[in-house]
Scaffold this motif. Structure first.
Motif, mmCIF file in Angstrom:
data_model
loop_
_atom_site.group_PDB
_atom_site.id
_atom_site.type_symbol
_atom_site.label_atom_id
_atom_site.label_comp_id
_atom_site.label_asym_id
_atom_site.label_seq_id
_atom_site.Cartn_x
_atom_site.Cartn_y
_atom_site.Cartn_z
ATOM 1 N N VAL A 112 44.323 3.475 50.192
ATOM 2 C CA VAL A 112 43.289 2.642 49.568
ATOM 3 C C VAL A 112 42.112 2.471 50.527
ATOM 4 N N PRO A 113 40.924 2.148 49.988
ATOM 5 C CA PRO A 113 39.745 2.019 50.847
ATOM 6 C C PRO A 113 39.869 0.925 51.901
ATOM 7 N N GLY A 114 40.587 -0.126 51.602
ATOM 8 C CA GLY A 114 40.723 -1.227 52.542
ATOM 9 C C GLY A 114 41.224 -2.472 51.840
ATOM 10 N N VAL A 115 41.751 -3.398 52.642
ATOM 11 C CA VAL A 115 42.254 -4.671 52.125
ATOM 12 C C VAL A 115 41.266 -5.759 52.533
ATOM 13 N N PRO A 116 40.888 -6.663 51.623
ATOM 14 C CA PRO A 116 39.972 -7.747 51.988
ATOM 15 C C PRO A 116 40.470 -8.513 53.204
ATOM 16 N N SER A 117 39.541 -9.008 54.006
ATOM 17 C CA SER A 117 39.896 -9.596 55.300
ATOM 18 C C SER A 117 40.877 -10.758 55.175
ATOM 19 N N GLY A 118 40.693 -11.603 54.155
ATOM 20 C CA GLY A 118 41.598 -12.742 54.005
ATOM 21 C C GLY A 118 43.035 -12.309 53.790
ATOM 22 N N PRO A 119 43.313 -11.528 52.727
ATOM 23 C CA PRO A 119 44.678 -11.055 52.530
ATOM 24 C C PRO A 119 45.190 -10.190 53.675
ATOM 25 N N ALA A 120 44.289 -9.467 54.341
ATOM 26 C CA ALA A 120 44.723 -8.573 55.421
ATOM 27 C C ALA A 120 45.375 -9.345 56.557
ATOM 28 N N ILE A 121 44.904 -10.556 56.824
ATOM 29 C CA ILE A 121 45.468 -11.353 57.915
ATOM 30 C C ILE A 121 46.916 -11.711 57.617
ATOM 31 N N GLY A 122 47.154 -12.245 56.422
ATOM 32 C CA GLY A 122 48.519 -12.595 56.048
ATOM 33 C C GLY A 122 49.416 -11.382 55.948
ATOM 34 N N LEU A 123 48.861 -10.279 55.454
ATOM 35 C CA LEU A 123 49.642 -9.060 55.319
ATOM 36 C C LEU A 123 50.062 -8.538 56.686
ATOM 37 N N GLY A 124 49.146 -8.545 57.640
ATOM 38 C CA GLY A 124 49.475 -8.082 58.982
ATOM 39 C C GLY A 124 50.573 -8.910 59.616
ATOM 40 N N THR A 125 50.522 -10.221 59.417
ATOM 41 C CA THR A 125 51.559 -11.098 59.968
ATOM 42 C C THR A 125 52.908 -10.796 59.333
ATOM 43 N N ARG A 126 52.936 -10.606 58.014
ATOM 44 C CA ARG A 126 54.204 -10.319 57.334
ATOM 45 C C ARG A 126 54.799 -8.997 57.808
ATOM 46 N N LEU A 127 53.957 -7.999 58.019
ATOM 47 C CA LEU A 127 54.464 -6.697 58.448
ATOM 48 C C LEU A 127 55.065 -6.768 59.850
ATOM 49 N N ARG A 128 54.401 -7.438 60.772
ATOM 50 C CA ARG A 128 54.906 -7.445 62.148
ATOM 51 C C ARG A 128 56.052 -8.425 62.363
ATOM 52 N N GLN A 138 52.809 -8.970 48.046
ATOM 53 C CA GLN A 138 51.379 -9.220 48.218
ATOM 54 C C GLN A 138 50.566 -7.964 47.900
ATOM 55 N N LEU A 139 51.013 -6.821 48.411
ATOM 56 C CA LEU A 139 50.314 -5.564 48.127
ATOM 57 C C LEU A 139 50.370 -5.213 46.645
ATOM 58 N N GLU A 140 51.506 -5.496 46.029
ATOM 59 C CA GLU A 140 51.655 -5.213 44.601
ATOM 60 C C GLU A 140 50.646 -6.022 43.789
ATOM 61 N N ARG A 141 50.496 -7.307 44.115
ATOM 62 C CA ARG A 141 49.515 -8.145 43.409
ATOM 63 C C ARG A 141 48.100 -7.604 43.601
ATOM 64 N N LEU A 142 47.777 -7.223 44.833
ATOM 65 C CA LEU A 142 46.458 -6.655 45.096
ATOM 66 C C LEU A 142 46.266 -5.348 44.321
ATOM 67 N N GLY A 143 47.320 -4.540 44.265
ATOM 68 C CA GLY A 143 47.226 -3.262 43.587
ATOM 69 C C GLY A 143 46.926 -3.405 42.113
ATOM 70 N N HIS A 144 47.554 -4.359 41.452
ATOM 71 C CA HIS A 144 47.306 -4.565 40.026
ATOM 72 C C HIS A 144 45.843 -4.927 39.769
ATOM 73 N N VAL A 145 45.232 -5.631 40.720
ATOM 74 C CA VAL A 145 43.848 -6.081 40.539
ATOM 75 C C VAL A 145 42.846 -5.019 40.989
ATOM 76 N N ARG A 146 43.100 -4.396 42.146
ATOM 77 C CA ARG A 146 42.080 -3.561 42.784
ATOM 78 C C ARG A 146 42.304 -2.055 42.627
ATOM 79 N N TRP A 147 43.565 -1.612 42.553
ATOM 80 C CA TRP A 147 43.832 -0.163 42.540
ATOM 81 C C TRP A 147 44.857 0.212 41.463
ATOM 82 N N PRO A 148 44.681 -0.239 40.229
ATOM 83 C CA PRO A 148 45.709 0.023 39.206
ATOM 84 C C PRO A 148 45.901 1.506 38.898
ATOM 85 N N GLY A 149 44.871 2.330 39.128
ATOM 86 C CA GLY A 149 44.993 3.746 38.810
ATOM 87 C C GLY A 149 45.226 4.643 40.012
#
Length: 205
Positions: A112-128, A138-149
Motif C-alpha cells: 500500500v502507498p502508506g499508513v496515516p501517521s496516527g494509525p501508524a503509531i499504534g500499529l508500530g507499537t502493536r507489531l513490536r 487494525q490493518l483490516e479496518r484500514l483496508g476496507h476503507v482505503r484499499w478495498p480493491g
C-alpha cells in the motif's frame, strides 16, 4: 529532550516505584519531582518496565522536541503522550508462528502507498510488542476503507490471518451480497403480455 545515560540511582528508583505498585506515569512524574530530567526519567522508567537501555534511548528520539513545548506544570501531558505512543512498552520476542505472521503483515504494508501517521503509531507499537491479532484487525479496518480493491494487500492479509488462526472471512474485502451483484430478476409472468382468459377470446354465441 536529548537522550542521556541513566544513572544507577534513577534506574533503581524507577524499578522500586514500579515494584511498589506505581504505573509508568506515576513513576515518571515521581522521578521528575525528585529532580531527574525528563529524558533521564523516561529512559529509567522504560528500562524498569522491561526495555533495554538501547531500545529506550532509540525510541526516545521521536520525542526530542516534546519538552521544548511542554510548559512547567504540564509534565503529565507529556508523559500521557509518550504512553499513548507506546514508548514504555517493551519489545517482545516472537515465536516462529508470530514471526511468520509478521512477515505477511509487513508484506501487506509494503503493498500500500502508506499508513496515516496516527494509525501508524499504534500499529508500530502493536507489531513490536507482539499484539499481532490487534495489528491485523487494525490493518483490516484500514483496508476496507482505503484499499478495498488492492488484491496484493488482501492476499497478504489472508496469509497473515491464516497464520494467526483467524477466520477466513476476517481477512478479505467486503463481499457483495448475491442480490446486489446484478439487476433484479424479472418474474416469469412479467416477460410477456397478460394472458387472455379462454371465455374472452371469442365473441358471445
Amino acid at each position: 529532550m536529548p537522550a542521556e545515560p541513566v544513572d544507577a540511582p534513577w534506574a533503581e528508583s524507577a524499578a522500586r516505584r514500579l515494584a511498589d505498585g506505581d504505573d509508568v506515569r506515576a513513576a515518571f512524574l515521581g522521578l521528575l519531582r525528585d529532580g531527574a530530567s525528563p529524558a533521564v526519567a523516561a529512559v529509567a522508567v522504560c528500562v524498569a518496565a522491561g526495555s533495554t537501555h538501547e531500545e529506550a534511548v532509540d525510541r526516545l528520539q521521536q520525542f526530542t522536541s516534546l519538552w521544548e513545548v511542554i510548559q512547567p506544570g504540564e509534565e503529565a501531558l507529556g508523559v500521557d503522550l509518550m504512553i499513548s505512543h507506546g514508548y514504555f512498552e517493551a519489545d517482545v520476542a516472537l515465536d516462529a508462528r508470530q514471526q511468520a505472521a509478521l512477515v505477511h503483515l509487513q508484506a501487506a504494508l509494503r503493498s500500500v502507498p502508506g499508513v496515516p501517521s496516527g494509525p501508524a503509531i499504534g500499529l508500530g507499537t502493536r507489531l513490536r510488542t507482539g499484539r499481532l491479532v490487534e495489528a491485523h484487525r487494525q490493518l483490516e479496518r484500514l483496508g476496507h476503507v482505503r484499499w478495498p480493491g488492492n488484491t496484493r494487500f488482501w492476499a497478504a492479509m489472508g496469509r497473515a490471518g491464516e497464520t494467526l488462526g483467524l477466520a477466513p472471512d476476517q481477512s478479505g474485502p467486503p463481499a457483495v451480497a448475491p442480490d446486489q451483484a446484478g439487476p433484479p430478476a424479472v418474474a416469469p409472468d412479467q416477460t410477456g403480455p397478460p394472458a387472455v382468459a379462454p371465455d374472452q377470446s371469442r365473441p358471445p354465441v
